[in-house]
Design an enzyme around this catalytic site. Sequence first.
Site, PDB file in Angstrom:
ATOM      1  N   PRO A  57       6.031  29.466  -3.879  1.00 25.54           N
ATOM      2  CA  PRO A  57       6.446  30.657  -4.635  1.00 25.54           C
ATOM      3  C   PRO A  57       7.964  30.769  -4.785  1.00 25.54           C
ATOM      4  CG  PRO A  57       4.717  31.237  -3.076  1.00 25.54           C
ATOM      5  CD  PRO A  57       5.073  29.812  -2.797  1.00 25.54           C
ATOM      6  N   SER A  90      -3.084  22.733  -8.934  1.00 24.61           N
ATOM      7  CA  SER A  90      -4.213  22.349  -9.791  1.00 24.61           C
ATOM      8  C   SER A  90      -5.407  21.920  -8.951  1.00 24.61           C
ATOM      9  CB  SER A  90      -3.803  21.195 -10.707  1.00 24.61           C
ATOM     10  OG  SER A  90      -2.866  21.637 -11.661  1.00 24.61           O
ATOM     11  N   GLY A 149      -3.447  30.474 -41.131  1.00 26.38           N
ATOM     12  CA  GLY A 149      -4.180  31.425 -40.289  1.00 26.38           C
ATOM     13  C   GLY A 149      -5.326  30.783 -39.528  1.00 26.38           C
ATOM     14  N   GLU A 208       5.626  18.973 -13.242  1.00 25.68           N
ATOM     15  CA  GLU A 208       6.120  17.641 -12.851  1.00 25.68           C
ATOM     16  C   GLU A 208       7.645  17.577 -12.966  1.00 25.68           C
ATOM     17  OE1 GLU A 208       3.990  15.952 -11.457  1.00 25.68           O
ATOM     18  OE2 GLU A 208       2.109  15.729 -12.535  1.00 25.68           O
TER      19      GLU A 208
END
Length: 356
Positions: A104, A134, A316, A339
């Site tokens: 963190p 991950s 769109g 990374e």
Amino acid sequence: MAPHMAVWDEKEIFPVDTMRKAAQLGFGGIYVQPEMGGSGLSRLDTSIIFEALSTGCVSTTAYISIHNMCAWMIDTFGSEEQRHRYCPQLCSMEKFASYCLTEPGSGSDAASLLTTAKRDGDHYVLNGSKAFISGAGDTDVYVVMCRTGGKGAKGISCLVVEKGTPGLGFGKKERKVGWNSQPTRAVIFEDCVVPVANRLGEEGQGFTIAMKGLNGGRINIASCSLGAAHASVLLARDHLKVRKQFGEALSNSQFLQFKLAEMATRLVASRLMVRQAALALQEDRLDAVTLCSMAKLFATDECFAICNQSLQMHGGYGYLKDYAVQQFVRDIRVHQILEGTNEVMRMIVSRNLLQE
């Protein structure tokens, strides 16, 4: 993967069965030694494989690339006992791996990490937390960088922590813009007891192991960006052929023809840079670290621009979840961050130039 990409994204499915099928094709340990169950292929081969797989699903391929990096780290820096204990099951994807470096409070400044591992006889006691991991919570093996010594890079060691170890916990599943086919959680260590036998290399070698892993990781993630850009160029081409405005197909617009040509040219330039860096890494050349950083910086920036331009060409429609181009845009945006951020890539390249 391609037919399931949108559903995996929408329902946030971690496609374990599909990845195990990929492992049967040799994609669970692409550059792990064959005697450990790996494919023993080169970094150049790996780049080509990850680009191809990413045309089907960037998010799933990116996780496979992280898993491969972890397997390679154990194969390269582990003891014979560690290699035999972990690599075969990782290569078959019977077990999945996560890479635990970021915290963190320490992202780009990885050498300042605070997770501690205090030696207590033949065990370490881990305390701290890792962020943005991950696969965390769903994976079985965690390659963890932790502080066994003093401040800075030389005080960092690398431990393999197995799921189910007392004191190993996880945060809530993060809600992300992309990369939704792989779960992301914090990894939390509270008096987590890990055998000294699970340390990769010597004490203090962890930061070196982490960085060597990341050099390959940068090539892998850049290759995933190539796949997304390649698919997006084809999607743009097909859309320009069928979409009509002002009485004729968009493909007749010279402005859009030129844009498409620029996209294809940038893709090929990015691909050549990534392949060159992969070869330099394979050959352990002195300029490999710089070339990997350049390739990651250039390819992830350029490929995001290509995907974004493809979305713009769709008008769109490009913003609708029914059209794949928006998922490629969402999935590869994070490649400019992980990374090593692209700002850190610039630092590495400039530092190398200024040392000449």
